[in-house]
Design an enzyme around this catalytic site. Structure first.
Site, PDB file in Angstrom:
ATOM      1  N   GLU A 180      -5.567  -8.279  -1.547  1.00 47.54           N
ATOM      2  CA  GLU A 180      -6.226  -8.189  -0.235  1.00 47.54           C
ATOM      3  C   GLU A 180      -7.682  -7.846  -0.465  1.00 47.54           C
ATOM      4  O   GLU A 180      -7.996  -6.936  -1.234  1.00 47.54           O
ATOM      5  CB  GLU A 180      -5.629  -7.080   0.636  1.00 47.54           C
ATOM      6  CG  GLU A 180      -4.348  -7.423   1.321  1.00 47.54           C
ATOM      7  CD  GLU A 180      -3.885  -6.336   2.286  1.00 47.54           C
ATOM      8  OE1 GLU A 180      -4.731  -5.705   2.945  1.00 47.54           O
ATOM      9  OE2 GLU A 180      -2.667  -6.125   2.356  1.00 47.54           O
ATOM     10  N   GLU A 218       0.823  -1.216   0.000  1.00 45.30           N
ATOM     11  CA  GLU A 218       0.000   0.000   0.000  1.00 45.30           C
ATOM     12  C   GLU A 218       0.855   1.263   0.000  1.00 45.30           C
ATOM     13  O   GLU A 218       0.719   2.128   0.859  1.00 45.30           O
ATOM     14  CB  GLU A 218      -0.967  -0.031   1.181  1.00 45.30           C
ATOM     15  CG  GLU A 218      -1.925  -1.216   1.096  1.00 45.30           C
ATOM     16  CD  GLU A 218      -3.016  -1.238   2.156  1.00 45.30           C
ATOM     17  OE1 GLU A 218      -2.790  -0.697   3.238  1.00 45.30           O
ATOM     18  OE2 GLU A 218      -4.095  -1.804   1.887  1.00 45.30           O
TER      19      GLU A 218
HETATM   20  C1  BGP Z   1      -4.569  -3.167   4.729  1.00 42.89           C
HETATM   21  C2  BGP Z   1      -3.235  -3.706   5.184  1.00 42.89           C
HETATM   22  C3  BGP Z   1      -3.276  -4.991   5.899  1.00 42.89           C
HETATM   23  C4  BGP Z   1      -4.563  -5.337   6.602  1.00 42.89           C
HETATM   24  C5  BGP Z   1      -5.815  -4.767   5.994  1.00 42.89           C
HETATM   25  C6  BGP Z   1      -7.032  -4.770   6.866  1.00 42.89           C
HETATM   26  O1  BGP Z   1      -4.533  -1.793   4.740  1.00 42.89           O
HETATM   27  O2  BGP Z   1      -2.347  -3.876   4.106  1.00 42.89           O
HETATM   28  O3  BGP Z   1      -2.101  -5.102   6.636  1.00 42.89           O
HETATM   29  O4  BGP Z   1      -4.486  -5.337   7.961  1.00 42.89           O
HETATM   30  O5  BGP Z   1      -5.656  -3.478   5.503  1.00 42.89           O
HETATM   31  O6  BGP Z   1      -7.028  -3.647   7.694  1.00 42.89           O
HETATM   32  P1  BGP Z   1      -7.234  -3.736   9.248  1.00 42.89           P
HETATM   33  O7  BGP Z   1      -6.270  -4.753   9.725  1.00 42.89           O
HETATM   34  O8  BGP Z   1      -6.929  -2.374   9.770  1.00 42.89           O
HETATM   35  O9  BGP Z   1      -8.636  -4.122   9.452  1.00 42.89           O
END
Ligand code: BGP
Length: 483
Positions: free
Chosen positions: A383, A176
């Site tokens: 993701e 990201e």
């Molecule tokens: C993205 C990241 C991840 C992951 C995901 C979910 O931004 O790359 O590392 O965690 O989001 O977000 P969160 O864990 O804050 O719910």
């Protein structure tokens, strides 16, 4: 008709700092994540300049993947994974970030991990930097603000790419990377912490660790260069290796058809979503960003060779995370919602998750089409998933809400493929529950596999298959035909 290629990379995605734990084992150095405590949607995570080992820090043990990776990979294999996205923690390889020689124990650990994947014919997809810069890089070099960090990152990347070239064919440089344009990205993404906070003794909410836009943009420029140099290096090592960018695509819709809202949406989309991808795919800063720099009085420090580095280090594929969409508007009297990295105006047509993220499967089809039109290089959704509270009832977890989320999103990927988009694969976040990056919670669960661990650090780490486990297994088995 089967819409997806037989080589479609089905799987899941995880990140070292959110799953491994073992924060001081195997010669690992400290990372920036080891200094933040757990929070919630309402309470920001606290940064503690000095670690108090009597307190709970989510990354220190995380979900103990470091010791349980064999069990977890076996579970992924049981679901039929063809791909597992993981990250290497830089501090396991170069504990301080700038050490003269790599830490053999760290290399051995990842070697075993990738072997374990290959044993089941699971293709590893490896992120070189996923929110966990070595603490030494943060304190000595101000994260990516100093140009020197580019060399250190490239040396680390070259070390692991050479070492694992026979095991790992797909790589992502920075997770990201576009997060750097936002205030919240200063810490996780760029490793920037102002001196007054670093030298302080009391905890500070992560949301208060402000860093100027000028510094963030400069550090981001260094990440673009580091990424481009790594792409070149990897291709020199083996021209068949595939290196991608990784963008958090937070698709923006105009809240209304008021032309002012349209322009606002275009501006947000360009700065937040398209800027980083344009630099990494096209190898040049887009003109709209130059105008924005002028508007904001930003002056980038560059070297004469930078333009060539960027143009010669363009990526082979475009990977992105997709959880939700937001609305943009110039009005400030409208209802707001939370979101990944940032919130936005509420879309009256969408439902939100328990954490306030707007659920928008059709937006994924729209986004895939938009990105394909723009870049025409293979796309990968690396993701996507639903953070939700799971209840264990008699040792079972009936997560129909998660199945519903995945079913709808995967259907839209198939539609996008029929639209003509080239989608290489899909890795759901995160196959086994792991620590939330945003809030540090365990109760915000994403997995097909439940982990017995709570927000105070209690629990046995035992793994339990959720209902979604069998569902995803069937989905992969039928190459997405039975959803
Ligand atoms: C993205 C990241 C991840 C992951 C995901 C979910 O931004 O790359 O590392 O965690 O989001 O977000 P969160 O864990 O804050 O719910």
């Amino acid at each position: 008709m089967n819409r997806l290629s037989e080589f479609f990379l089905w799987g899941g995605a995880m990140a070292a700092n959110q799953c491994e734990g073992a924060w001081k084992e195997g010669g690992k150095g400290l990372t920036i994540q080891d200094f933040v405590r757990g929070g919630s949607a309402a309470e920001p995570r606290m940064f503690t300049p000095v670690i108090d080992e009597t307190l709970y820090y989510p990354s220190h043990e995380a979900v103990d993947f470091y010791h349980r990776y064999q069990e977890d990979i076996a579970l992924c294999a049981e679901m039929g994974f063809r791909c597992l996205r993981m990250s290497i923690s830089w501090a396991r390889i170069f504990p301080n970030g700038d050490d003269e020689t790599p830490n053999q124990e760290g290399l051995d650990f990842y070697g075993r991990l990738f072997e374990e994947c290959l044993k089941y014919k699971i293709e590893p997809l490896v992120t070189l930097s996923h929110f966990d810069l070595p603490w030494g890089i943060v304190t000595k070099y101000n994260g990516f603000l100093e140009r020197k960090t580019i060399d250190l990152f490239v040396r680390y990347a070259e070390t692991v790419i050479r070492c694992f070239r026979d095991k790992v064919r797909y790589w992502l440089t920075f997770n990201e990377i576009n997060f750097g344009v936002l205030q919240m990205g200063a810490y996780n993404s760029l490793g920037l912490i102002e001196e007054k906070f670093l030298k302080g003794s009391s905890p500070v909410p992560k949301t208060k660790l402000e860093v100027s836009l000028a510094k963030r943009i400069q550090a981001l420029h260094h990440q673009f260069l580091a990424s481009a140099l790594v792409v070149q290096k990897a291709h020199e090592i083996d021209p068949d290796l595939k290196i991608g960018c990784m963008i958090s695509h937070i698709t923006q819709y105009p809240l209304t058809c008021d032309p002012e809202d349209m322009l606002e949406t275009q501006k947000k989309d360009r700065i937040l979503n398209k800027f980083a991808g344009d630099v990494m795919v096209r190898g040049v800063y887009p003109t709209y960003i130059r105008s924005w720099f002028e508007e904001e009085n930003l002056c980038l420090e560059t070297q004469p060779e930078d333009a060539d580095i960027l143009s010669q280090g363009t990526v082979d594929f475009y990977a992105f995370s997709y959880y939700m969409t937001n609305c943009s508007t110039v009005r400030n009297d409208v209802e707001q919602v939370n979101g990944n990295l940032m919130g936005g105006a509420k879309n009256p047509y969408l439902q939100t998750s328990e954490w306030g993220w707007q659920i928008d499967p059709k937006g994924l089809r729209y986004t895939l089409n938009q990105l394909w039109d723009r870049y025409e290089i293979p796309l990968m959704v690396v993701e996507n998933g639903l953070g939700a509270i799971d209840e264990v009832e008699d040792g079972e977890i009936h997560d129909s809400y998660r199945i519903d989320y995945f079913r709808k999103h995967i259907k839209e990927i198939k539609r996008a493929v029929l639209d003509g988009v080239n989608v290489m694969g899909y890795t759901a976040w995160s196959p086994v529950d792991s620590v939330s990056a945003g809030t540090g919670e365990m109760c915000k669960r994403y997995g097909f596999v439940y982990v017995d661990r709570n927000d105070n650090g209690a629990g046995s780490f035992a793994r339990i298959k959720k209902d979604s486990f069998a569902w995803y297994k069937r989905c992969i088995e039928t190459n997405g035909e039975v959803l």
